[in-house]
Design a protein around this motif. Structure first.
Motif, PDB file in Angstrom:
ATOM      1  N   LEU A   1       0.818  -1.512  -0.208  1.00 42.55           N
ATOM      2  CA  LEU A   1       0.252   0.079   0.265  1.00 42.55           C
ATOM      3  C   LEU A   1       0.665   1.560  -0.102  1.00 42.55           C
ATOM      4  O   LEU A   1       0.720   2.002  -0.258  1.00 42.55           O
ATOM      5  N   ALA A   2       1.722   0.896   0.867  1.00 44.74           N
ATOM      6  CA  ALA A   2       2.878   2.323   0.807  1.00 44.74           C
ATOM      7  C   ALA A   2       3.353   3.224  -0.410  1.00 44.74           C
ATOM      8  O   ALA A   2       3.555   4.108  -0.699  1.00 44.74           O
ATOM      9  N   LEU A   3       3.600   1.877  -1.373  1.00 46.32           N
ATOM     10  CA  LEU A   3       4.436   1.992  -2.744  1.00 46.32           C
ATOM     11  C   LEU A   3       3.584   2.268  -3.505  1.00 46.32           C
ATOM     12  O   LEU A   3       3.454   2.803  -4.455  1.00 46.32           O
ATOM     13  N   MET A   4       2.133   2.067  -3.556  1.00 43.79           N
ATOM     14  CA  MET A   4       0.984   2.413  -4.328  1.00 43.79           C
ATOM     15  C   MET A   4       0.729   3.875  -4.132  1.00 43.79           C
ATOM     16  O   MET A   4       0.522   4.614  -5.326  1.00 43.79           O
ATOM     17  N   ARG A   5       0.972   4.314  -2.125  1.00 42.47           N
ATOM     18  CA  ARG A   5       0.503   5.196  -2.721  1.00 42.47           C
ATOM     19  C   ARG A   5       1.889   6.636  -2.962  1.00 42.47           C
ATOM     20  O   ARG A   5       0.997   7.857  -3.400  1.00 42.47           O
TER      21      ARG A   5
ATOM     22  N   ARG B   1      16.796   9.274   2.112  1.00 40.33           N
ATOM     23  CA  ARG B   1      17.525  10.543   0.739  1.00 40.33           C
ATOM     24  C   ARG B   1      17.123  10.430  -0.293  1.00 40.33           C
ATOM     25  O   ARG B   1      18.329   8.853  -0.524  1.00 40.33           O
ATOM     26  N   PRO B   2      16.779  11.716  -1.164  1.00 46.70           N
ATOM     27  CA  PRO B   2      16.583  11.261  -2.872  1.00 46.70           C
ATOM     28  C   PRO B   2      17.986  10.809  -3.261  1.00 46.70           C
ATOM     29  O   PRO B   2      18.125  10.185  -3.830  1.00 46.70           O
ATOM     30  N   GLY B   3      19.162  11.681  -2.640  1.00 49.63           N
ATOM     31  CA  GLY B   3      20.586  10.984  -3.309  1.00 49.63           C
ATOM     32  C   GLY B   3      20.807   9.762  -3.141  1.00 49.63           C
ATOM     33  O   GLY B   3      21.155   9.489  -4.515  1.00 49.63           O
ATOM     34  N   GLN B   4      20.037   9.016  -2.612  1.00 53.33           N
ATOM     35  CA  GLN B   4      20.700   7.291  -2.652  1.00 53.33           C
ATOM     36  C   GLN B   4      20.018   6.782  -3.462  1.00 53.33           C
ATOM     37  O   GLN B   4      20.809   6.447  -4.168  1.00 53.33           O
ATOM     38  N   SER B   5      18.829   6.699  -3.908  1.00 49.69           N
ATOM     39  CA  SER B   5      17.821   6.574  -5.415  1.00 49.69           C
ATOM     40  C   SER B   5      18.526   6.935  -6.302  1.00 49.69           C
ATOM     41  O   SER B   5      18.751   6.285  -7.461  1.00 49.69           O
ATOM     42  N   ALA B   6      18.744   8.260  -6.558  1.00 49.80           N
ATOM     43  CA  ALA B   6      19.534   8.310  -7.256  1.00 49.80           C
ATOM     44  C   ALA B   6      21.008   8.210  -7.511  1.00 49.80           C
ATOM     45  O   ALA B   6      21.389   7.472  -9.122  1.00 49.80           O
ATOM     46  N   ALA B   7      22.270   7.625  -6.580  1.00 51.75           N
ATOM     47  CA  ALA B   7      22.724   7.392  -7.441  1.00 51.75           C
ATOM     48  C   ALA B   7      22.834   5.491  -7.708  1.00 51.75           C
ATOM     49  O   ALA B   7      23.475   5.070  -7.719  1.00 51.75           O
ATOM     50  N   ALA B   8      21.602   4.434  -7.085  1.00 47.22           N
ATOM     51  CA  ALA B   8      21.194   3.785  -7.373  1.00 47.22           C
ATOM     52  C   ALA B   8      21.023   3.961  -8.560  1.00 47.22           C
ATOM     53  O   ALA B   8      21.621   2.500  -9.454  1.00 47.22           O
TER      54      ALA B   8
ATOM     55  N   THR C   1      15.915  -0.315  -6.924  1.00 43.33           N
ATOM     56  CA  THR C   1      16.583   0.470  -5.448  1.00 43.33           C
ATOM     57  C   THR C   1      15.734   0.138  -3.954  1.00 43.33           C
ATOM     58  O   THR C   1      16.238   0.947  -3.491  1.00 43.33           O
ATOM     59  N   MET C   2      14.540   0.055  -4.836  1.00 42.60           N
ATOM     60  CA  MET C   2      13.667   0.182  -3.341  1.00 42.60           C
ATOM     61  C   MET C   2      13.765  -0.906  -2.447  1.00 42.60           C
ATOM     62  O   MET C   2      13.698  -0.609  -1.781  1.00 42.60           O
ATOM     63  N   ARG C   3      14.333  -2.355  -3.376  1.00 40.05           N
ATOM     64  CA  ARG C   3      14.045  -3.556  -2.614  1.00 40.05           C
ATOM     65  C   ARG C   3      15.299  -3.373  -1.576  1.00 40.05           C
ATOM     66  O   ARG C   3      15.391  -3.738  -0.543  1.00 40.05           O
TER      67      ARG C   3
ATOM     68  N   LEU D   1      13.766   0.188   0.640  1.00 37.09           N
ATOM     69  CA  LEU D   1      12.898  -0.219   2.134  1.00 37.09           C
ATOM     70  C   LEU D   1      13.928  -1.026   3.074  1.00 37.09           C
ATOM     71  O   LEU D   1      13.338  -0.415   4.466  1.00 37.09           O
ATOM     72  N   PRO D   2      14.933  -0.998   2.890  1.00 37.80           N
ATOM     73  CA  PRO D   2      15.665  -1.790   3.994  1.00 37.80           C
ATOM     74  C   PRO D   2      15.807  -0.498   5.107  1.00 37.80           C
ATOM     75  O   PRO D   2      16.047  -0.892   6.448  1.00 37.80           O
ATOM     76  N   GLN D   3      16.331   0.807   4.488  1.00 35.40           N
ATOM     77  CA  GLN D   3      16.376   2.018   5.661  1.00 35.40           C
ATOM     78  C   GLN D   3      15.368   2.468   5.858  1.00 35.40           C
ATOM     79  O   GLN D   3      15.551   2.642   7.280  1.00 35.40           O
ATOM     80  N   ALA D   4      14.502   2.354   5.048  1.00 32.68           N
ATOM     81  CA  ALA D   4      12.842   3.257   6.000  1.00 32.68           C
ATOM     82  C   ALA D   4      12.280   1.906   6.763  1.00 32.68           C
ATOM     83  O   ALA D   4      11.943   1.879   8.231  1.00 32.68           O
TER      84      ALA D   4
END
Length: 226
Positions: free
Chosen positions: A42-46, A124-131, A141-143, A147-150
């Motif tokens: 649900l969180a990913l859907m939101r 931080r969005p920068g981590q997703s951008a780096a991945a 990236t999410m998996r 997600l582990p950090q969240a």
């Protein structure tokens, strides 16, 4: 009713109370695992860019966070058989126990969704951008990154929510499921010793929740110092 307290009834009731506690803990475990799994979805859907998907998840969360848990229990107990009847063409009762499991998972998922969504947004969005720059897909990236950090950041809230769920398992009495409190109620009514059984049940809930709260506080303090 005889108001002279007779604590011997507790010893006689222990086997039945233990069975009830087993059901309460099983309901807690299923609610945690199922609620977390559905809550992540649900969180990913939101957070989806698709308005229909995000709108559906938002509506789901809004509905379940706007009603009391006991009403959700009644909903699933009464409505799920009707839905199955409409699909299969024949009435299919699933019983109060399975209704309780489904209701708790569906209800708690709405709360876990918001906890997990907040955790995802805290990364931080920068981590997703780096991945993504390193060639990882958005799913990877999410998996593996987000997600582990969240989940790690939200662990104290999740553990606190688990304590609340354990307390809320007592609400299944409304559909005659014999959890710990339900077993205490039935034995107390049978033996006309409700006062003794309710005092004992209250003491058990108090001790278990207090110990769990202290463990969560200690764990959180250690993580903060690490």
């Amino acid at each position: 009713m005889n108001h002279d307290l007779d604590w011997s009834v507790i010893g006689q009731a222990l086997p039945f109370l233990w069975q009830g506690m087993g059901l309460s803990l099983a309901l807690l475990l299923v609610s945690l695992i199922g609620g977390m799994a559905l809550g992540i979805g649900l969180a990913l859907m939101r957070l989806s860019a698709n308005r229909v998907v995000a709108g559906f998840a938002t509506g789901y969360v809004t509905i379940f966070r706007s009603i009391p848990l006991v009403l959700a229990i009644f909903w699933f107990y009464l409505l799920v058989p009707l839905v199955l009847e409409a699909i299969r063409g024949s009435y299919t009762p699933i019983g109060p126990l399975y209704s309780a499991f489904i209701a708790y998972v569906a209800f708690e998922a709405a709360y876990f969704c918001e906890v997990i969504r907040a955790g995802i947004l805290s990364v931080r969005p920068g981590q997703s951008a780096a991945a993504l720059a390193l060639g990882m897909t958005r799913t990877q990236t999410m998996r593996y990154i987000v997600l582990p950090q969240a989940l790690r950041a939200m662990t104290p809230l999740i553990l606190t929510k688990a304590i609340i769920i354990f307390q809320d398992t007592s609400l299944v009495y409304v559909i005659s499921v014999s959890d710990f409190l339900g077993a205490a109620t039935k034995i107390g009514q049978r033996d006309s010793r409700l006062i003794e059984l309710y005092l004992f049940a209250g003491a058990v809930y108090f001790v278990m929740c207090l110990v769990a709260s202290k463990l969560v506080e200690r764990w959180t303090a250690r993580k903060a110092l690490a």
